[in-house]
Design a protein around this motif. Structure first.
Motif, PDB file in Angstrom:
ATOM      1  N   PRO A  72       0.821  -1.275   0.003  1.00 44.59           N
ATOM      2  CA  PRO A  72       0.049  -0.055   0.061  1.00 44.59           C
ATOM      3  C   PRO A  72       0.777   1.227  -0.023  1.00 44.59           C
ATOM      4  N   SER A  73       0.286   2.191  -0.729  1.00 45.32           N
ATOM      5  CA  SER A  73       1.147   3.485  -0.574  1.00 45.32           C
ATOM      6  C   SER A  73       1.469   4.266   0.645  1.00 45.32           C
ATOM      7  N   ASP A  74       0.749   3.837   1.813  1.00 47.68           N
ATOM      8  CA  ASP A  74       1.141   4.437   3.055  1.00 47.68           C
ATOM      9  C   ASP A  74       2.153   3.516   3.664  1.00 47.68           C
ATOM     10  N   CYS A  75       2.649   2.199   3.373  1.00 45.15           N
ATOM     11  CA  CYS A  75       3.337   1.478   3.756  1.00 45.15           C
ATOM     12  C   CYS A  75       4.792   2.073   4.175  1.00 45.15           C
ATOM     13  N   PRO A  76       5.472   1.888   5.466  1.00 41.87           N
ATOM     14  CA  PRO A  76       6.803   2.682   5.387  1.00 41.87           C
ATOM     15  C   PRO A  76       7.767   2.007   4.650  1.00 41.87           C
ATOM     16  N   TYR A  77       7.757   0.804   4.221  1.00 34.49           N
ATOM     17  CA  TYR A  77       8.691   0.436   3.141  1.00 34.49           C
ATOM     18  C   TYR A  77       8.826   0.949   1.717  1.00 34.49           C
ATOM     19  N   VAL A  78       7.737   1.814   1.436  1.00 31.24           N
ATOM     20  CA  VAL A  78       7.758   2.334   0.007  1.00 31.24           C
ATOM     21  C   VAL A  78       7.564   3.697   0.143  1.00 31.24           C
ATOM     22  N   ALA A  79       7.854   4.394   1.491  1.00 28.71           N
ATOM     23  CA  ALA A  79       7.610   5.731   1.478  1.00 28.71           C
ATOM     24  C   ALA A  79       8.626   6.557   0.844  1.00 28.71           C
ATOM     25  N   ASP A  80       9.907   6.230   0.644  1.00 31.51           N
ATOM     26  CA  ASP A  80      10.888   6.923  -0.186  1.00 31.51           C
ATOM     27  C   ASP A  80      10.836   6.693  -1.660  1.00 31.51           C
ATOM     28  N   ILE A  81      10.147   5.982  -2.129  1.00 27.70           N
ATOM     29  CA  ILE A  81      10.021   5.640  -3.631  1.00 27.70           C
ATOM     30  C   ILE A  81       9.087   6.666  -4.244  1.00 27.70           C
ATOM     31  N   GLU A  82       9.962   7.176  -5.159  1.00 27.85           N
ATOM     32  CA  GLU A  82       9.284   8.418  -5.885  1.00 27.85           C
ATOM     33  C   GLU A  82       8.104   7.572  -6.972  1.00 27.85           C
ATOM     34  N   ASN A  83       7.228   8.138  -7.165  1.00 29.79           N
ATOM     35  CA  ASN A  83       6.183   7.835  -8.152  1.00 29.79           C
ATOM     36  C   ASN A  83       5.614   6.359  -7.976  1.00 29.79           C
ATOM     37  N   TYR A  84       5.764   5.830  -6.686  1.00 26.20           N
ATOM     38  CA  TYR A  84       5.420   4.647  -6.592  1.00 26.20           C
ATOM     39  C   TYR A  84       3.851   4.495  -6.733  1.00 26.20           C
ATOM     40  N   GLN A  85       3.780   3.251  -7.316  1.00 28.83           N
ATOM     41  CA  GLN A  85       2.140   2.989  -8.007  1.00 28.83           C
ATOM     42  C   GLN A  85       1.730   1.702  -7.027  1.00 28.83           C
ATOM     43  N   ALA A  86       0.965   2.195  -6.015  1.00 25.82           N
ATOM     44  CA  ALA A  86       0.420   1.069  -5.195  1.00 25.82           C
ATOM     45  C   ALA A  86      -0.790   0.210  -5.727  1.00 25.82           C
ATOM     46  N   PRO A  87      -1.134  -1.214  -5.242  1.00 30.55           N
ATOM     47  CA  PRO A  87      -1.948  -1.567  -5.839  1.00 30.55           C
ATOM     48  C   PRO A  87      -3.534  -1.020  -5.530  1.00 30.55           C
ATOM     49  N   VAL A  88      -4.508  -1.631  -6.038  1.00 27.59           N
ATOM     50  CA  VAL A  88      -5.869  -1.146  -5.861  1.00 27.59           C
ATOM     51  C   VAL A  88      -6.547  -2.140  -5.328  1.00 27.59           C
ATOM     52  N   LEU A  89      -7.844  -2.182  -4.981  1.00 26.12           N
ATOM     53  CA  LEU A  89      -8.698  -3.180  -4.521  1.00 26.12           C
ATOM     54  C   LEU A  89      -9.151  -3.898  -5.870  1.00 26.12           C
ATOM     55  N   TYR A  90      -9.203  -4.868  -5.844  1.00 27.92           N
ATOM     56  CA  TYR A  90      -9.784  -5.571  -7.021  1.00 27.92           C
ATOM     57  C   TYR A  90     -11.430  -5.864  -7.028  1.00 27.92           C
ATOM     58  N   ASP A  91     -12.052  -5.278  -7.848  1.00 31.73           N
ATOM     59  CA  ASP A  91     -13.652  -5.526  -7.829  1.00 31.73           C
ATOM     60  C   ASP A  91     -13.987  -6.381  -8.780  1.00 31.73           C
ATOM     61  N   GLU A  92     -14.575  -7.471  -8.743  1.00 32.83           N
ATOM     62  CA  GLU A  92     -14.832  -8.643  -9.818  1.00 32.83           C
ATOM     63  C   GLU A  92     -16.299  -7.863 -10.759  1.00 32.83           C
ATOM     64  N   ASP A  93     -16.989  -6.989 -10.224  1.00 33.97           N
ATOM     65  CA  ASP A  93     -17.977  -6.468 -10.765  1.00 33.97           C
ATOM     66  C   ASP A  93     -17.413  -5.290 -11.659  1.00 33.97           C
ATOM     67  N   SER A  94     -16.212  -4.933 -11.772  1.00 36.60           N
ATOM     68  CA  SER A  94     -15.876  -3.608 -12.819  1.00 36.60           C
ATOM     69  C   SER A  94     -15.328  -4.309 -13.929  1.00 36.60           C
TER      70      SER A  94
END
Length: 94
Positions: A72-94
Motif C-alpha cells: 500500500p502507498s502508506d506502507c513505510p517500506y515504500v515511503a521513499d520511492i518516488e512515483n510509487y504505484q500502489a495496488p488498488v482493490l480488485y472489484d470483480e463487478d468492474s
C-alpha cells in the motif's frame, strides 16, 4: 535501507501485504482473500519464520522487491520511492 532488525522494524503489522493479489496487464490489484497463514485477529503470520517454505509464493520483502507495486502507498517500506504505484482493490463487478 538494509535488511535486518531496522528493516523489520518498519512494518506496522497492517497485514495488507498478506492478502492475495492479481497482476492484470502490469497493474497489481488487491483481493479480499487473506493468506491462509494469516491470523486475522493479530494480523500476524502464523508461520513467519518459515513462510517461504510453508507457503509457496510468499515473497520475502527486500529493498529490491518493495518497488514492484504490491504494498500500500502508506506502507513505510515504500515511503521513499518516488512515483510509487500502489495496488488498488480488485472489484470483480468492474
Amino acid at each position: 535501507m538494509k535488511r535486518g532488525e531496522d528493516w523489520e522494524a518498519q512494518c506496522r503489522r497492517c497485514a495488507r501485504c498478506c492478502y492475495e493479489k492479481i497482476d492484470f496487464e502490469g497493474r497489481i490489484y488487491y483481493t479480499d482473500i487473506p493468506c491462509e497463514k494469516l491470523d486475522l485477529g493479530s494480523r500476524l503470520c502464523t508461520v513467519y519464520a518459515e513462510r517461504e517454505k510453508v507457503r509457496p509464493g510468499c515473497v520475502q520483502l527486500t529493498p529490491e522487491i518493495v518497488g514492484c507495486g504490491f504494498l500500500p502507498s502508506d506502507c513505510p517500506y515504500v515511503a521513499d520511492i518516488e512515483n510509487y504505484q500502489a495496488p488498488v482493490l480488485y472489484d470483480e463487478d468492474s
